[in-house]
Design a protein around this motif. Sequence first.
Motif, PDB file in Angstrom:
ATOM      1  N   VAL A   1       0.685  -0.774   0.017  1.00 45.10           N
ATOM      2  CA  VAL A   1       0.328  -0.199  -0.535  1.00 45.10           C
ATOM      3  C   VAL A   1       0.583   0.881  -0.441  1.00 45.10           C
ATOM      4  N   PHE A   2       0.381   2.109  -1.160  1.00 50.46           N
ATOM      5  CA  PHE A   2       1.420   3.425  -0.864  1.00 50.46           C
ATOM      6  C   PHE A   2       0.426   4.379  -0.463  1.00 50.46           C
ATOM      7  N   LYS A   3       0.986   4.943   0.658  1.00 50.27           N
ATOM      8  CA  LYS A   3       0.345   5.936   1.884  1.00 50.27           C
ATOM      9  C   LYS A   3       1.035   7.369   1.165  1.00 50.27           C
ATOM     10  N   LYS A   4       1.853   7.748   0.657  1.00 50.41           N
ATOM     11  CA  LYS A   4       2.552   8.894   1.200  1.00 50.41           C
ATOM     12  C   LYS A   4       3.828   9.058  -0.351  1.00 50.41           C
ATOM     13  N   PRO A   5       3.969   9.789  -0.621  1.00 54.46           N
ATOM     14  CA  PRO A   5       5.493   9.896  -1.637  1.00 54.46           C
ATOM     15  C   PRO A   5       6.853  10.238  -0.850  1.00 54.46           C
ATOM     16  N   VAL A   6       7.531   9.474  -1.518  1.00 55.37           N
ATOM     17  CA  VAL A   6       8.708   9.506  -0.870  1.00 55.37           C
ATOM     18  C   VAL A   6       9.797  10.674  -2.093  1.00 55.37           C
ATOM     19  N   PHE A   7      10.231  10.926  -1.212  1.00 54.58           N
ATOM     20  CA  PHE A   7      11.160  11.604  -1.935  1.00 54.58           C
ATOM     21  C   PHE A   7      12.261  11.600  -2.515  1.00 54.58           C
ATOM     22  N   VAL A   8      13.710  12.007  -3.325  1.00 58.02           N
ATOM     23  CA  VAL A   8      15.066  11.907  -3.862  1.00 58.02           C
ATOM     24  C   VAL A   8      15.392  12.317  -2.688  1.00 58.02           C
ATOM     25  N   ASP A   9      16.367  11.909  -1.986  1.00 57.18           N
ATOM     26  CA  ASP A   9      17.390  12.190  -1.060  1.00 57.18           C
ATOM     27  C   ASP A   9      16.939  11.984   0.138  1.00 57.18           C
ATOM     28  N   GLU A  10      15.763  11.543   0.783  1.00 57.93           N
ATOM     29  CA  GLU A  10      15.012  11.621   1.739  1.00 57.93           C
ATOM     30  C   GLU A  10      15.311  11.020   2.579  1.00 57.93           C
ATOM     31  N   GLU A  11      16.003  10.810   4.126  1.00 55.89           N
ATOM     32  CA  GLU A  11      16.208   9.613   5.135  1.00 55.89           C
ATOM     33  C   GLU A  11      14.640   9.220   5.326  1.00 55.89           C
ATOM     34  N   LEU A  12      14.811   7.983   4.390  1.00 57.57           N
ATOM     35  CA  LEU A  12      13.706   6.908   5.425  1.00 57.57           C
ATOM     36  C   LEU A  12      14.207   6.141   6.394  1.00 57.57           C
ATOM     37  N   THR A  13      12.680   5.665   7.318  1.00 64.79           N
ATOM     38  CA  THR A  13      13.472   4.361   8.013  1.00 64.79           C
ATOM     39  C   THR A  13      12.487   3.496   7.966  1.00 64.79           C
ATOM     40  N   LEU A  14      12.826   2.133   7.989  1.00 66.36           N
ATOM     41  CA  LEU A  14      12.038   0.406   8.036  1.00 66.36           C
ATOM     42  C   LEU A  14      11.904   0.244   8.633  1.00 66.36           C
ATOM     43  N   ASN A  15      10.699  -0.563   9.098  1.00 67.33           N
ATOM     44  CA  ASN A  15       9.945  -0.952  10.657  1.00 67.33           C
ATOM     45  C   ASN A  15      10.226  -2.606   9.906  1.00 67.33           C
ATOM     46  N   VAL A  16      10.564  -3.570  10.452  1.00 66.56           N
ATOM     47  CA  VAL A  16      10.343  -5.164  10.597  1.00 66.56           C
ATOM     48  C   VAL A  16       9.470  -5.796  11.277  1.00 66.56           C
ATOM     49  N   VAL A  17       8.235  -5.911  11.492  1.00 66.85           N
ATOM     50  CA  VAL A  17       7.790  -7.004  12.280  1.00 66.85           C
ATOM     51  C   VAL A  17       7.799  -8.667  11.575  1.00 66.85           C
ATOM     52  N   HIS A  18       8.387  -9.109  12.076  1.00 66.26           N
ATOM     53  CA  HIS A  18       8.114 -10.328  11.865  1.00 66.26           C
ATOM     54  C   HIS A  18       7.809 -12.219  13.177  1.00 66.26           C
ATOM     55  N   ASN A  19       6.564 -11.759  12.332  1.00 69.50           N
ATOM     56  CA  ASN A  19       5.102 -12.894  13.052  1.00 69.50           C
ATOM     57  C   ASN A  19       5.978 -14.332  12.883  1.00 69.50           C
ATOM     58  N   GLU A  20       7.102 -14.431  13.776  1.00 71.51           N
ATOM     59  CA  GLU A  20       7.359 -16.211  13.623  1.00 71.51           C
ATOM     60  C   GLU A  20       5.920 -17.086  13.635  1.00 71.51           C
ATOM     61  N   GLU A  21       5.256 -17.040  14.365  1.00 68.40           N
ATOM     62  CA  GLU A  21       3.840 -18.055  14.712  1.00 68.40           C
ATOM     63  C   GLU A  21       3.493 -18.528  12.535  1.00 68.40           C
ATOM     64  N   ASP A  22       3.018 -17.664  11.944  1.00 68.76           N
ATOM     65  CA  ASP A  22       2.776 -17.802   9.914  1.00 68.76           C
ATOM     66  C   ASP A  22       3.247 -17.424   9.145  1.00 68.76           C
ATOM     67  N   GLN A  23       4.945 -17.072   9.539  1.00 71.57           N
ATOM     68  CA  GLN A  23       6.212 -16.599   9.157  1.00 71.57           C
ATOM     69  C   GLN A  23       6.087 -15.594   7.629  1.00 71.57           C
ATOM     70  N   ASN A  24       4.813 -14.314   8.736  1.00 76.03           N
ATOM     71  CA  ASN A  24       5.248 -13.212   8.100  1.00 76.03           C
ATOM     72  C   ASN A  24       5.471 -12.327   8.609  1.00 76.03           C
TER      73      ASN A  24
END
Length: 122
Positions: A73-96
């Motif tokens: 889902v694309f919610k908001k534009p990202v601009f060139v040279d903008e710092e992005l934060t990547l949050n990763v949540v792993h659900n080990e129960e269903d491997q998602n």
Amino acid sequence: MEILKFIIEESNHDAFVEVSRDYNGIHVDHGVAKEEGFENRVVHGVHVALRALEIVEDSRFRELKLINRLDVVFKKPVFVDEELTLNVVHNEEDQNLKILVKVNEEDCIEMNVSLGDSMLKD
């Protein structure tokens, strides 16, 4: 939850424009992007999503190429040279995975990734 940071730099963005052959003015011309109400050239959403998947694969997973399903889902534009934060949540129960790409704590892209078995690094 893992938190990683990255930037889509101008040279990398320009290379993606050439590969994608999407020369829409908001991606290639700062003036057009400004006229359309954006603060800078807009990075292709799929470029950000692919880069985020690459970073997640490099940091924690062996082979994301064995993705069973990917919802983006694309919610908001990202601009060139903008710092992005990547949050990763792993659900080990269903491997998602739930991957959020943020700028200044605002969600830009949300990805839900369904993985196959034996995907985690030891």
